[in-house]
Design an enzyme around this catalytic site. Structure first.
Site, short mmCIF file in Angstrom:
data_model
loop_
_atom_site.label_atom_id
_atom_site.label_comp_id
_atom_site.label_asym_id
_atom_site.label_seq_id
_atom_site.Cartn_x
_atom_site.Cartn_y
_atom_site.Cartn_z
N GLU A 23 -53.44 -10.59 -15.92
CA GLU A 23 -52.75 -10.76 -14.64
C GLU A 23 -53.45 -11.85 -13.83
O GLU A 23 -54.13 -11.58 -12.84
CB GLU A 23 -52.70 -9.43 -13.89
CG GLU A 23 -51.85 -8.39 -14.62
CD GLU A 23 -52.07 -6.97 -14.10
OE1 GLU A 23 -53.02 -6.75 -13.32
OE2 GLU A 23 -51.30 -6.08 -14.49
N GLU A 70 -47.33 -4.18 -19.97
CA GLU A 70 -47.78 -2.99 -19.25
C GLU A 70 -46.62 -2.43 -18.44
O GLU A 70 -45.85 -3.18 -17.83
CB GLU A 70 -48.93 -3.31 -18.30
CG GLU A 70 -50.23 -3.71 -18.98
CD GLU A 70 -51.35 -3.96 -17.97
OE1 GLU A 70 -51.21 -3.51 -16.80
OE2 GLU A 70 -52.34 -4.60 -18.34
#
Length: 527
Positions: free
Chosen positions: A186, A327
């Site tokens: 991320e 995710e």
């Protein structure tokens, strides 16, 4: 997921923000050459995925350690249990941090690379897909982080990044295409809001360095699928006009057909955050089966989820770039609402089904933590299942998966060859029902226990009174009530001796959620 906040099951996001063959364990010097899968075949073959979260990306004072955040040492037994539960892909987040030596070589600690390889082999040697990334090195909240897109000295950052990936890629150069490398996790400037420049330009540059570096190491790396994210793996900031640029793939193997891609796009999905990750008992329900508006988020429901997945399809999948929702998941709030797990299962089922519809693979975020606000599906110490209902929802929505490549456009039409006659007692069926209110899902695994292959099959069974099938996967179902016949799809019509396939359906019920009875495969009674 980010930093040590994940010890309690937190994801790195702010509330309300859209987040978006055949030889295994190769150690020889020659490349393991296998048939390359097209994008649709790859996604179908990856099936349902699971994250080994809070392990190889865990760290203490900048030093990676798989037990630093409270999880036990990873074992083969755990990975075997994950596979047995029906997962076909395991994503392994990895941090390097203080295991990287000084420049200009930036040598990664040999013992750490060996341990990463050992854990990869736990899954890879079982025929699973494995996704390996660079995870915690890009978080400002992690001690020792350095892959910072708004750092002043980008020359050093990029040189270090290139050297680390060169070493990692070389370590895995001879693994077949069941291994997928992911450039980072991320990655963003740590501020929630619209992407900033030139930070996004640096993220694009990291992705380009990653692709070029991996390709140049040769072996299967020249043709394997590589996974790259946009800003913070956020769907909107990746598909929209915010600055994301696909890397060029100029160094890939000439064996890859020119019309095919070998790049995948990584996104994450945790909407709505007040249901999936906010640590309170205020929002515990989600989806069309929610019964209490006061416990349900005002946004981020099934229609929104579908729209987000459609965006990635239209922007990338339609152009030949498969997508991995690397995710997703929701934390355990059963302490505040005993019914919470059924909504967590609904959420997972809906996400996986939408991803499948739009040509994306998925990997559930499991941080190993069970209990209040945990994402865990397994107890990693005992290698046992803790959330069977959520697992059933995931595996069922993914269609059960298969370990062999499927056609790029699987047909629901049975094979033209007539079904073979399976001798009595040559089949075994297991059924796993997950029920809620007036609905249920059922995941059915069919095993050919005979000594010859079954080429084309029909599975007959009788539903409990008051049940009506409303949707199904991996087979066609007719009629929807009473005694039902499930007919194989085009890609799972052949069952070799000892082989299994999993199908499933969703149904309504009027108070009787019992499993079906009287299973018969091509007329033969199943055990």
């Amino acid at each position: 997921m980010s930093s040590m906040a994940r010890r309690a099951g937190l994801a790195c996001a702010a509330a309300g923000l859209a987040l978006a063959g055949a030889v295994y364990g190769v150690t020889s010097a020659s490349a393991d050459v296998t048939a390359q899968l097209t994008a649709p075949q790859l996604v179908a073959d990856m099936g349902a995925g699971w994250n080994l979260g809070n392990q190889l990306e865990a760290s203490n004072n900048g030093i990676p350690s798989e037990t630093a955040w409270g999880n036990p040492v990873i074992t083969q037994t755990l990975i075997n249990r994950v596979k047995a539960a029906g997962f076909k892909t395991i994503r392994i987040p990895v941090s390097y941090l203080g295991k990287i030596g000084a420049g200009p070589d930036y040598t990664v600690d040999a013992a750490w690379l060996t341990r990463i390889q050992e854990v990869v082999n736990y899954a890879y040697n079982q025929g699973l897909y494995v996704v390996v990334n660079m995870h915690g090195d890009g978080y400002k909240s992690v001690a020792g982080s350095w892959l910072i897109c708004d750092a002043a000295d980008q020359t050093t950052v990029k040189a270090k990044y290139q050297k680390v990936w060169q070493q990692v890629a070389t370590k895995f150069a001879n693994y077949n295409d069941h291994l997928i490398l992911e450039s980072m996790n991320e990655e963003f400037d740590g501020q929630y809001g619209n992407p900033t420049q030139p930070c996004y330009s640096n993220i694009n540059a990291y992705n380009q360095i990653f692709v070029d570096t991996v390709r140049k190491t040769g072996g299967t790396n020249a043709s394997r699928w590589l996974l790259v994210p946009g800003w913070n793996t956020n769907i909107d900031y990746t598909v929209g006009n915010y600055g994301f640029t696909l890397p060029t793939d100029q160094y890939r193997s000439a064996s890859v057909p020119s019309a095919e891609q070998r790049l995948m796009i990584s996104v994450h999905y945790y909407d709505p955050w007040d249901f999936t990750g906010q640590e309170d008992g205020n929002v515990t329900q989600w989806g069309p089966n929610a019964t209490n508006p006061a416990k349900t988020s005002t946004w981020g429901q099934a229609d929104y989820l579908d729209g987000q997945l459609k965006k990635v399809h239209d922007t990338f999948v339609a152009r030949g770039y498969p997508v991995l929702v690397g995710e997703y998941g929701s934390i355990d709030k059963t302490a505040a609402d005993p019914a919470n797990n059924r909504y967590r299962a609904d959420y997972a089922r809906t996400l996986v089904a939408a991803a499948k519809k739009y040509g994306a693979a998925t990997a559930y975020w499991d941080n190993g933590y069970n209990g209040a606000y945990g994402f865990g599906l397994f107890n990693r110490s005992s290698a046992t299942v803790t959330q069977q209902g959520i697992i059933d929802a995931i595996i069922g929505a993914a269609g059960g998966g298969t370990t062999s490549p499927q056609p790029s456009s699987p047909s629901a039409t049975p094979p033209s060859t007539p079904p073979s006659s399976s001798p009595a007692g040559a089949c075994r069926v297991t059924s796993a029902v997950n029920a809620w209110n007036n609905g249920l899902t059922n995941s059915i695994t069919i095993t050919n226990t005979g000594t010859t292959a079954v080429n084309g099959w029909k599975l007959a069974f009788t539903l409990a009174g008051g049940q009506t099938i409303t949707a199904g996967w991996s087979a066609t179902y007719s009629p929807s009530t009473g005694t039902v016949t499930a007919t194989n799809a085009g890609y799972n019509g052949t069952l070799a001796a000892g082989a299994s396939t999993t199908i499933g359906y969703q149904a309504t019920h009027t108070g009787n959620a019992a499993a079906p009875t009287g299973f018969r495969l091509n007329g033969a009674t199943c055990n």
